[in-house]
Design a protein around this motif. Structure first.
Motif, PDB file in Angstrom:
ATOM      1  N   SER A  26      22.145  44.496  22.646  1.00 27.14           N
ATOM      2  CA  SER A  26      21.056  43.598  22.216  1.00 27.14           C
ATOM      3  C   SER A  26      19.963  43.464  23.276  1.00 27.14           C
ATOM      4  N   THR A  27      20.135  44.075  24.440  1.00 27.52           N
ATOM      5  CA  THR A  27      19.145  43.939  25.504  1.00 27.52           C
ATOM      6  C   THR A  27      17.793  44.542  25.107  1.00 27.52           C
ATOM      7  N   GLN A  28      16.725  43.948  25.608  1.00 26.05           N
ATOM      8  CA  GLN A  28      15.379  44.446  25.334  1.00 26.05           C
ATOM      9  C   GLN A  28      14.901  45.439  26.400  1.00 26.05           C
ATOM     10  N   ASP A  29      15.697  45.545  27.484  1.00 23.63           N
ATOM     11  CA  ASP A  29      15.360  46.471  28.568  1.00 23.63           C
ATOM     12  C   ASP A  29      15.797  47.883  28.159  1.00 23.63           C
ATOM     13  N   HIS A  30      14.834  48.768  27.951  1.00 24.49           N
ATOM     14  CA  HIS A  30      15.137  50.095  27.415  1.00 24.49           C
ATOM     15  C   HIS A  30      15.995  50.934  28.354  1.00 24.49           C
ATOM     16  N   GLU A  31      15.761  50.800  29.662  1.00 27.03           N
ATOM     17  CA  GLU A  31      16.579  51.562  30.606  1.00 27.03           C
ATOM     18  C   GLU A  31      18.024  51.082  30.589  1.00 27.03           C
ATOM     19  N   GLN A  32      18.185  49.736  30.553  1.00 31.24           N
ATOM     20  CA  GLN A  32      19.532  49.179  30.490  1.00 31.24           C
ATOM     21  C   GLN A  32      20.191  49.536  29.156  1.00 31.24           C
ATOM     22  N   LEU A  33      19.393  49.488  28.078  1.00 34.55           N
ATOM     23  CA  LEU A  33      19.913  49.826  26.743  1.00 34.55           C
ATOM     24  C   LEU A  33      20.414  51.272  26.723  1.00 34.55           C
ATOM     25  N   LEU A  34      19.650  52.172  27.343  1.00 40.38           N
ATOM     26  CA  LEU A  34      20.063  53.569  27.383  1.00 40.38           C
ATOM     27  C   LEU A  34      21.395  53.722  28.135  1.00 40.38           C
ATOM     28  N   PHE A  35      21.523  52.989  29.253  1.00 40.92           N
ATOM     29  CA  PHE A  35      22.766  53.018  30.019  1.00 40.92           C
ATOM     30  C   PHE A  35      23.932  52.478  29.188  1.00 40.92           C
ATOM     31  N   ASN A  36      23.688  51.359  28.482  1.00 43.30           N
ATOM     32  CA  ASN A  36      24.740  50.741  27.656  1.00 43.30           C
ATOM     33  C   ASN A  36      25.154  51.661  26.501  1.00 43.30           C
ATOM     34  N   LEU A  37      24.177  52.346  25.918  1.00 43.49           N
ATOM     35  CA  LEU A  37      24.482  53.284  24.830  1.00 43.49           C
ATOM     36  C   LEU A  37      25.373  54.429  25.319  1.00 43.49           C
ATOM     37  N   LYS A  38      25.088  54.910  26.531  1.00 41.77           N
ATOM     38  CA  LYS A  38      25.909  55.996  27.090  1.00 41.77           C
ATOM     39  C   LYS A  38      27.339  55.526  27.328  1.00 41.77           C
ATOM     40  N   GLN A  39      27.487  54.243  27.718  1.00 39.74           N
ATOM     41  CA  GLN A  39      28.830  53.709  27.897  1.00 39.74           C
ATOM     42  C   GLN A  39      29.586  53.663  26.565  1.00 39.74           C
ATOM     43  N   VAL A  40      28.867  53.233  25.512  1.00 44.57           N
ATOM     44  CA  VAL A  40      29.474  53.202  24.172  1.00 44.57           C
ATOM     45  C   VAL A  40      29.847  54.613  23.733  1.00 44.57           C
TER      46      VAL A  40
END
Length: 662
Positions: A26-40
């Motif tokens: 749910s984060t709005q930070d695109h760089e953090q979101l990309l990192f979180n997606l890779k973890q998923v």
């Protein structure tokens, strides 16, 4: 070993752990979101358990939100699509949930995106979904934009070539879908892929062309006339039958060419068919091939030769095919071949034998003499697997066309019992059609099984079939009754008339199907085959039968139907008392005189044959009948026919004139 409570506890821990990863999307930070997606992505890849847990935690709605957000950067979109693709590779339940969430529609929209990596990730997802069991493949045809766009994507990259071809191959199932691909130039778009050196590209291209051609003459004609770089497409396909290529490519190429041959887009005598396709399929049936290839090879072979006598003969003598196919029925090691494989082999064997033996007596003899075929076929008609039962009955139907085998091999095996059981208990119309067709052959006069079948209640059963909504069951019903009535005892004829009923008889005589009408007339002709039978039946049913005769002779029917009807009249005219029903019916007498001068000589012969029976001078009342027929100008018409050059008609006319008193 974990206890049940321990497993539940572990699942709860996983679920709680995974919920954190889902919430982080749910984060709005695109760089953090990309990192979180890779973890998923790392969590779900290779683990169906993790996929299911993450989906239970609500990962799909989160991903859909990201995919539909206008401000999501390409890298985030790609990673989201990759995660969706991994989820699609999970269980059928996972894929069903993805469908219900509307993911397919969103991913199809992604095909129009300008970022190629994202578009390819969407394609890979769609490929996974479309090739899965029970996939709603028609979805790609619901939006008129999707298929043309997919075809345009074929030239973009190796990924688009492989995925688009695979998706279209999996989804193309109906004539409308085949022709939609044809209209959108799928053939030229796929043709170039056939020459690729990459098997995972040319195989789906082949599979797509095979799906387009399957039982579609229009598409087959287009493929047969298409060229790529001045070489005919079907020649390019034939080059893929090479032994050095993977068997799946060889088989798919063969199936495609089988469709072209069956559709007559290329001749069944074409060297490609005779010297390449046929030997390739026979080769695939060998013991050293996998069960899958042996089954696919035999089924494709059956499809190829089913309608061509010369191909059947060629196949039967090619590389010991008959004993090779017979070995399908003799699988002893169940550990190596699970029950499903055994059933598939049986089904394929029966299909191949049914096709190869469809027309040739010598081939039937060879097949029947292959031990223990008859025993296997008899047992397989009661197999728990529907496809095995159907294939066994169809094989028996082909073999039952042999007069010699009906008198010999069929006499030694009580195959009529399981066939009758199928008619009594089976719900499938296809199987009932195949079984009743076979029984019709077993009811022929020279078949030793005929009396057993009649005694087991066949009259009632076949009368019921004539009332079916299925045209083929009606046809077989009346066909079986016609065969039972041939040279049968009076009690059987009476039973047929009583069980069928005059109302149903009239329905059959007005059936739209010419074959049903012809067999019904054949039944009437067989019922009215001896003088005593003729008089008994006409005394009870003269009004209905004469009405039917007039109706058909006046109707718009082919010549063969009217010829059969005139032959029925000739049979009636052969009765001792039944003659009176013709002589007292002026409408019938006018019809006879009309058909004596008809342009069709067969109708003339049949009409004169009837007149012969009416005027035979040795029979009681002949003088009176001759006088009345003279009043209808029959004698003069006979004289005018003496100029006929048709030998049979001339002889019939000459005989009739000799009967008249001078």
């Amino acid at each position: 070993m974990l206890t049940e409570s321990k497993l539940d506890e572990d699942m709860d821990v996983d679920h709680s752990h995974h919920q954190v990863y889902v919430d982080n999307l749910s984060t709005q930070d695109h760089e953090q979101l990309l990192f979180n997606l890779k973890q998923v992505r790392n969590l779900v890849i290779g683990s169906n358990r993790n996929k299911t847990s993450m989906m239970a935690c609500g990962v799909v709605p989160k991903l859909l939100h990201i995919l539909t957000s206008v401000d999501s950067p390409p890298a985030v979109l790609v990673e989201s699509a990759v995660v969706m693709g991994s989820l699609a590779q999970g269980t059928n339940t996972n894929r069903t949930e993805l469908m219900e969430e509307g993911v397919m529609a969103i991913m199809m929209q992604g095909l129009a995106h300008t970022d190629q990596k994202f578009m390819e990730a969407c394609l890979r997802f769609l490929r996974t979904m479309c090739i899965s069991p029970n996939a709603p493949t028609e979805i790609i045809f619901q939006d008129g934009y999707v298929v043309p766009h997919m075809i345009q994507l074929l030239g973009r990259s190796p990924c688009t070539q492989e995925c688009v071809a695979k998706i279209l191959a999996s989804c193309c199932k109906t004539p409308d879908q085949q022709e939609l691909l044809l209209r959108n130039l799928a053939i030229p778009a796929l043709s170039g892929l056939l020459t690729s050196k990459v098997n995972k590209i040319r195989l789906p291209a082949l599979q797509c062309l095979a799906a387009m051609c399957h039982q579609n003459k229009l598409v087959c004609s287009a493929v047969a006339s298409a060229r790529y770089r001045d070489e005919p497409i079907h020649v390019i396909i034939s080059n893929l039958l090479c032994r050095s290529l993977p068997s799946e490519i060889q088989l798919t190429a063969a199936k495609c060419l089988c469709s072209l041959s069956r559709a007559k887009a290329i001749s069944c005598k074409d060297p490609i068919v005779v010297t390449k396709v046929l030997p390739c399929l026979v080769r695939m049936c060998k013991r050293d091939c996998s069960v899958h290839d042996r089954v696919a090879g035999a089924e494709a072979l059956a499809f190829l030769v089913e309608e061509d006598v010369e191909l059947q003969k060629t196949a039967s003598i090619t590389d010991h095919l008959i004993p090779t196919i017979a070995s399908y029925l003799n699988v002893k090691d169940r550990k190596l071949h699970p029950s499903e494989s055994v059933q598939n082999l049986k089904q394929a064997a029966f299909m191949a034998f049914a096709a190869i033996s469809a027309n040739d007596e010598e081939i039937r003899k060879k097949i029947i003499e292959t031990e223990p075929l008859m025993d296997d076929m008899e047992q397989s008609m009661s197999d728990e697997n529907y496809k095995v039962r159907l294939a066994a009955v169809r094989c028996l139907h082909s073999l039952s066309r042999s007069v010699q085998q009906l008198r010999t091999s069929f006499q030694d095996h009580g195959v009529w019992r399981p066939l009758m059981n199928i008619l009594q208990t089976e719900q499938s119309e296809d199987l009932m059609v195949a079984a009743s067709s076979t029984i019709c052959n077993l009811l022929l006069e020279f078949s030793p099984s005929k009396s057993h079948i009649v005694e087991s209640g066949a009259v009632i059963m076949f009368c019921q079939l004539t009332r079916s909504d299925n045209m083929y069951l009606r046809l077989n019903g009346i066909w079986g009754l016609m065969n039972m009535a041939f040279q049968s005892e009076q009690n059987i004829k009476n039973t047929i008339l009583a069980q069928l009923g005059t109302e149903q008889l009239f329905k059959l005589l007005t059936d739209d199907n010419v074959d049903i009408l012809m067999k019904t007339l054949g039944l009437l002709r067989n019922l009215l085959s001896s003088k005593s039978d003729i008089d008994i039946i006409m005394n009870s049913h003269n009004k209905q039968i004469m009405t039917a005769v007039v109706m058909i002779l006046e109707g718009n029917h082919p010549p063969e139907v009217k010829e059969q009807t005139l032959c029925i009249l000739a049979n009636i005219a052969d009765g001792n008392n039944a003659k009176d029903f013709i002589m007292s019916n002026e409408d019938i007498l006018k019809k006879l005189t009309y058909y004596m001068r008809h342009e069709n000589v067969k109708l003339q012969v049949a009409a004169v044959y009837c007149i012969n029976n009416l005027v035979w001078k040795e029979e009681e009342g002949a003088d009176m009948r001759q006088r009345k027929l003279k009043e209808f100008n029959v004698y003069k018409q006979l004289q005018s026919l003496l100029t006929s050059t048709h030998q049979v008609l001339f002889e019939k006319v000459k005989t009739a004139l000799q009967q008249f008193a001078q």
